[in-house]
Every structure is written in C-alpha cells, then in structure tokens.
Design an enzyme around this catalytic site. Structure first.
Site, PDB file in Angstrom:
ATOM      1  N   GLY A  29       0.813  -1.234   0.045  1.00  0.00           N
ATOM      2  CA  GLY A  29       0.088   0.126   0.027  1.00  0.00           C
ATOM      3  C   GLY A  29       0.945   1.091  -0.066  1.00  0.00           C
ATOM      4  O   GLY A  29       2.148   1.312  -0.391  1.00  0.00           O
ATOM      5  N   SER A  30       0.291   2.349   0.529  1.00  0.00           N
ATOM      6  CA  SER A  30       0.973   3.689   0.621  1.00  0.00           C
ATOM      7  C   SER A  30       2.072   3.764   1.418  1.00  0.00           C
ATOM      8  O   SER A  30       1.978   3.126   2.549  1.00  0.00           O
ATOM      9  CB  SER A  30       0.066   4.857   0.669  1.00  0.00           C
ATOM     10  OG  SER A  30      -0.699   4.604   1.808  1.00  0.00           O
ATOM     11  N   PRO A  31       3.201   4.708   1.365  1.00  0.00           N
ATOM     12  CA  PRO A  31       4.053   4.809   2.528  1.00  0.00           C
ATOM     13  C   PRO A  31       3.425   5.403   3.704  1.00  0.00           C
ATOM     14  O   PRO A  31       3.702   5.134   4.823  1.00  0.00           O
ATOM     15  CB  PRO A  31       4.950   5.909   1.868  1.00  0.00           C
ATOM     16  CG  PRO A  31       4.930   5.800   0.157  1.00  0.00           C
ATOM     17  CD  PRO A  31       3.477   5.357   0.088  1.00  0.00           C
ATOM     18  N   ARG A  32       2.269   6.051   3.649  1.00  0.00           N
ATOM     19  CA  ARG A  32       1.517   6.640   4.813  1.00  0.00           C
ATOM     20  C   ARG A  32       1.113   5.489   5.436  1.00  0.00           C
ATOM     21  O   ARG A  32       1.343   5.660   6.927  1.00  0.00           O
ATOM     22  CB  ARG A  32       0.303   7.652   4.362  1.00  0.00           C
ATOM     23  CG  ARG A  32      -0.190   8.404   5.445  1.00  0.00           C
ATOM     24  CD  ARG A  32      -1.516   9.288   5.013  1.00  0.00           C
ATOM     25  NE  ARG A  32      -2.557   7.895   4.399  1.00  0.00           N
ATOM     26  CZ  ARG A  32      -3.502   7.400   5.289  1.00  0.00           C
ATOM     27  NH1 ARG A  32      -3.284   7.607   6.349  1.00  0.00           N
ATOM     28  NH2 ARG A  32      -4.412   6.713   4.551  1.00  0.00           N
ATOM     29  N   GLY A  64       2.038   2.410   5.351  1.00  0.00           N
ATOM     30  CA  GLY A  64       2.871   1.737   5.700  1.00  0.00           C
ATOM     31  C   GLY A  64       3.540   1.712   7.116  1.00  0.00           C
ATOM     32  O   GLY A  64       3.879   0.936   7.920  1.00  0.00           O
ATOM     33  N   GLU A  85       5.612  -3.308   1.154  1.00  0.00           N
ATOM     34  CA  GLU A  85       5.683  -2.915  -0.473  1.00  0.00           C
ATOM     35  C   GLU A  85       4.924  -1.855  -0.658  1.00  0.00           C
ATOM     36  O   GLU A  85       3.592  -1.477  -0.560  1.00  0.00           O
ATOM     37  CB  GLU A  85       4.869  -4.069  -1.217  1.00  0.00           C
ATOM     38  CG  GLU A  85       5.738  -5.557  -0.921  1.00  0.00           C
ATOM     39  CD  GLU A  85       6.592  -5.669  -1.724  1.00  0.00           C
ATOM     40  OE1 GLU A  85       7.214  -5.099  -2.687  1.00  0.00           O
ATOM     41  OE2 GLU A  85       7.676  -6.539  -1.463  1.00  0.00           O
ATOM     42  N   CYS A 100       1.752   0.606  -8.999  1.00  0.00           N
ATOM     43  CA  CYS A 100       2.741   1.105  -8.306  1.00  0.00           C
ATOM     44  C   CYS A 100       4.021   1.225  -9.110  1.00  0.00           C
ATOM     45  O   CYS A 100       5.046   2.221  -8.645  1.00  0.00           O
ATOM     46  CB  CYS A 100       2.790   0.328  -7.069  1.00  0.00           C
ATOM     47  SG  CYS A 100       3.210  -1.483  -7.586  1.00  0.00           S
TER      48      CYS A 100
END
Ligand code: NAD
Length: 514
Positions: free
Chosen positions: A236-239, A241, A258, A292
């Site tokens: 998913g998103s870094p946020r 994550g 990831e 992505c």
C-alpha cells in the site's frame, strides 16, 4: 440469521462461506454485488470480533498441521482450483471494480498468480530443504544448516489496484512456507474483496482453520493490527505503511512493506522517440495508470520532449483509438475520491495530450502534461492515474541529481540507445527495481524480486523470494552428545598457547583450507 460453519465461517443466504473475521460484523460482509455505494456502518456487537478466529488459527498452527509439504502443496493446488473454477467470476469482479478488460485481468492478475502457484508446487520440496552451512575447525564434526520454518500466523494486507494479484501472490508464498494466514483485501475493490471472502475459504484449508479473510477499511484494519501476528506483509501507500510498521513494532513483529512513490523515467536525447513512446505509454496507461511500478514522470531535454509528444500521441491513438473513452482496453478510476484527486492534478502545467474527464464514469483520458513545475502537486504526490508529466532537464547529470534529491523510488527507468547512459543511471541511483529500455515486464519474472528501498518499502517477494520472506531461517548446529574431550580446548582457563590455538581454529581461513 447466519450460522457458523465448520471453520467458524458463517453461511450467508446464498450458502457461501463468508470471511470469519467479518462474521461478528455482518454489516460489512453481504454488501450488494458490485454496488459501489457506501459501506454500511458496522454494528457494534462484540468488543473484539477478531479474537476467536485468531485464537483458532494459532491453535491450528501450534498443532503442526500446516508444516508438512503435503499440506502446503494441497493448499497451493486448492488455490489453483479456485482460480480455474472462478475465472469468469473473478474477471467480472475486476471489471466491476476497475473496468479492467478481460485481457488485462488475465495478463496482470490471473496468469501471474497461476505461474507463482505452479513454480511453488514444482520447487516446494527443494525450497523447504535444509541448507547446509560450512563449519570451522571447532565445529568440524558438527552438522550446521539453515532450517526454513514457517513464522506462524501471518497477516497479508493488500491494496485495490491489482486486487487479486497483490492479495494472492503473497498468499502463495505464505502458504508454501507453511503459515496460517489472515488475508485482508482492500475494501475499495469491493467486488474482488467479496469473491475472496465468500468463495476462497471454500477451497483453502477444508475446515481446519488455517486461513481466514478479514474485511474492512482503515478502522477495522487498525483494530486487527492491535493483535499480535508473527509476520505482517503489507502492500500500500507509504503513509499507511508507517501505521502498519508502528503497530507491528508494539509486538516486535517483522514486516515486509511493499510501498509506492514517484517513479522517474529518464529519456536520453539519443533514443528512438516512437519506441520510447510505445513502451512508456503502454505501461503508464495500463490499468489506467493505477500501477505502483509505472513511470510517474518523464525527465528529458526540451528537444527530446518535442520529439516525444507526437510519438506519445501516436501510441495512445493506436492503443486506445481516436476516442479512448470508448476503448475496451482503458479502465476507470477506482472511486470518486481518487477521480477528484486526479482531476485536480490536470490543472498542473499545461495539457499537451488528453486532459478530458467524465465524472459520471470516473473516466480520465490518457494525458501528458508539459511545462510542469517541480513544486506543483503533480510532482509532489504519487499520481496513480493516467497522467504523465514531463519535466525538462539539461542532460543526464541534472536528471540523476533530480532523482537523487528525492525519496528512493520503487522503480526507475532509463531509455537510451546508449548502454553507457543506461548503466550510468543504474550505477548512480537507488531504487527498488530498475528498467533499462523496458517497462514493467520484469514483474512477470518470478526470478526477479519485487520490493522497494527506503520510502518505497522494505523486503521483497515473488517466486522463491516469497518463500524465503515467509520463512524464518533458523540457524541450526547439531553436535554429538559424546566426544566431550574435544570440547576441552575451548573451555577456560586460557593460557597463551590455547588462545592461539582457538584463534586459529575459529578463523575463517581454516575452514576454507579444510
Ligand atoms: P493504502 O495504503 O491506502 O491501503 C492499503 C491497505 O491498507 C488497504 O487494505 C486498506 O484497507 C488498508 N488501510 C488503509 N488505511 C489504513 C489505516 N489507516 N490503518 C490500517 N490500514 C489501512 O493503499 P491503496 O490506496 O490501497 O493502494 C495504493 C498505494 O499502494 C500506492 O501508494 C501504490 O504505489 C502502493 N502499491 C504498492 C505496490 C508494491 O508492490 N510496492 C503495489 C501496489 C500498490
């Protein structure tokens, strides 16, 4: 009233198994097929809807049921049957979620998952085998090896953009490694989520509580993450994550993250513009740009931009026709929120190609933006849609400097007729994956790992990398219960002659000599 099935699964009115973790919160599960409408508010009924199921999964793991190769292989075969028996249903679900064409669903979801299953089945016993390790003189008579063992209870959290692939490819690795698994698909790809929750449990595990599907969005996932897992695999998103990693740290649970970000694509002056345009347009607009690893923006000189624009227009027209909106090969944006976000990005720079949108269908045309400023939102956030900004740079050094001043990307691409230029980009930058004159076809190779670095994630998977990710590599040294006399040499006291002898026996040189 739903009644509990043999797995703690609950039967709904059409007799299908639904995810057990949703069972205490029936409001989430039987949503209307394909309805993109708002999710009904969960009915508060129990303090912790996850506890019972997670306890059952833990008990199943402790019983040793999932460890034998036969059980793992049976799970993988069952997953293959799920794909084969429900191909049409899955394609329909992907069509409803993303208006994905049957061809794209095959190429990027079903075929890849099936390939991973086949590879794991062919190699399972070899992957599971203990790996012999070399010894030194002190341990010369012992047996040193690495034993691959399952972590235990694994949580897999997936995003919506390849809702099957990014849920089931990690699942292949987790099952092959002998774990019990909780699968948490994305709530945004509702139709696929529903098939996974209702149909998949009928194939896996056959009533022995080694597998469960958890449903819900941020709130429910947050509550799930309060529990202790032995491994968490998040895409998913870094946020988010960071949220997952913070939750995992409370239990010291290892994670694979990831994540995403902005993937640069350098296009050198020495290139064939039409070849570059074909390759860039193909993977930028595949899955409507909601991928992505695709190039998020192009870096090139103003002169190359002028040659690239007609070539990109040409490629877009060939792929999607004069009216891309009517093309069966161009999907739609996942939901209203992302549509509005993307439509806002169309105000950045100047539209050179495309730019049309239709809110009623969540349609955004394949678009190229030029005259974009680095400070504009389109260059500040991951685009994740069919919009390609072109940023101008004066040559390779400036492009590399531009890339290196930003977060380490998940993917990085370089296009040039000169292999020296491609090599320079490779050598002077960092990224999770790298493509020279090529798009994301390396994702079709299970021999190459997929994984980010820095802000784009940690860990890797696909093929054997998945098996290794979901296996704890246990260092084992087995020694005879006898022969105690040999050990006297390492026991104190340590006169000089003994220290020298021990140093020599422990040194790596001695083990290579022997
Ligand atoms: P997301 O991070 O919003 O959501 C991913 C998952 O996390 C979903 O299952 C969601 O339900 C859950 N979630 C969302 N908010 C949460 C919260 N506050 N607490 C706990 N769980 C939460 O990502 P997305 O929008 O589904 O997917 C897009 C992102 O994923 C992009 O950044 C993209 O680059 C990235 N991505 C990465 C890869 C990769 O292989 N590296 C693949 C696909 C997508």
């Amino acid at each position: 009233m739903a009644s509990p099935g043999p797995l703690g699964l609950h039967r709904n009115s059409i007799g299908m198994s639904v995810g057990p973790l949703g069972a205490g919160r029936r409001g989430w599960v039987p949503r209307r097929w394909g309805s993109p409408g708002p999710r009904r508010a969960p009915t508060p009924c129990r303090m912790d809807p996850f506890e019972d199921t997670l306890r059952r999964l833990r008990e199943a793991f402790s019983s040793g049921l999932t460890r034998p190769a036969e059980f793992r292989a049976a799970q993988l075969k069952a997953l293959g049957c799920f794909l084969r028996d429900n191909r049409q249903l899955l394609q329909q679900a992907l069509e409803q979620d993303l208006r994905k064409s049957a061809a794209e669903s095959e190429i990027s979801e079903i075929v890849i998952i099936q390939g991973e299953i086949d590879l794991a089945l062919r190699n399972l016993r070899a992957w599971m085998k203990d790996e012999k390790a070399s010894t030194n003189l002190v341990t010369q008579l012992d047996s040193a090896f690495i034993h691959k063992e399952p972590f235990g209870l694994v949580l897999i959290i997936a995003p919506w953009n390849y809702p099957l692939n990014l849920t089931l490819v990690p699942l292949v690795g987790a099952l092959a490694a002998g774990n019990c698994v909780v699968l948490k698909p994305s709530e945004l790809s509702q139709s696929t989520e529903r098939v996974l929750a209702e149909v998949l449990p009928r194939y896996l595990d056959q009533g022995r509580s080694c597998f469960a599907v958890a449903l819900g969005g941020p709130e429910e996932t947050g509550r799930l993450l309060e529990h202790k897992f032995d491994y968490i695999f998040f895409t998913g998103s870094p946020r988010v994550g960071k949220i997952v990693m913070a939750a995992a740290s409370k239990h010291l649970t290892p994670v694979t993250l990831e994540l995403g970000g902005k993937n640069p694509c350098y296009v050198d002056d020495d290139c064939d513009p039409q070849t570059v345009a074909n390759r860039v347009a193909f993977f930028r607009y595949f899955n409507t740009g909601q991928t992505c690893v695709v190039p998020d923006y192009v870096l090139c000189s103003p002169e190359t931009q002028e040659r690239l624009l007609p070539a990109l227009q040409n490629a877009i027209t060939r792929f999607y026709g004069e009216d891309p909106k009517s093309s069966p090969n161009l999907g739609r944006i996942i939901n209203e929120k992302h549509f509005q976000r993307l439509r806002g990005l169309l105000d950045c720079g100047r539209v050179a190609i495309g730019g049309q949108s239709d809110e009623s269908e969540r349609y955004i045309a394949p678009t190229v933006l030029v005259d974009v400023q680095d400070t504009e939102p389109v260059m500040q956030e991951e685009i994740f849609g069919p919009i390609l900004p072109i940023m101008n740079v004066r040559g390779l050094d400036e492009a590399i400097d531009f890339i290196n001043r930003r977060e380490k990307p998940l993917a990085l691409y370089a296009f040039s007729n000169s292999s020296q230029v491609v090599k320079q980009v490779l050598d002077r930058t960092n990224s999770g994956i790298f493509g020279g004159n090529k798009g994301f076809m390396h994702l079709t190779l299970p021999t190459l790992p997929l994984g980010g670095v820095g802000n784009s994630g940690m860990g890797r998977y696909h093929g054997k990398f998945s098996f290794d990710t979901f296996s704890h590599h246990r260092a084992c040294l087995l020694c005879s219960a006898g022969l105690e006399k040999l050990n006297q040499i390492i026991y104190p006291p340590y006169p000089d002659w003994k220290k020298k002898l021990i140093n020599w026996m422990l040194s790596t040189q001695t083990c290579t000599i022997l």
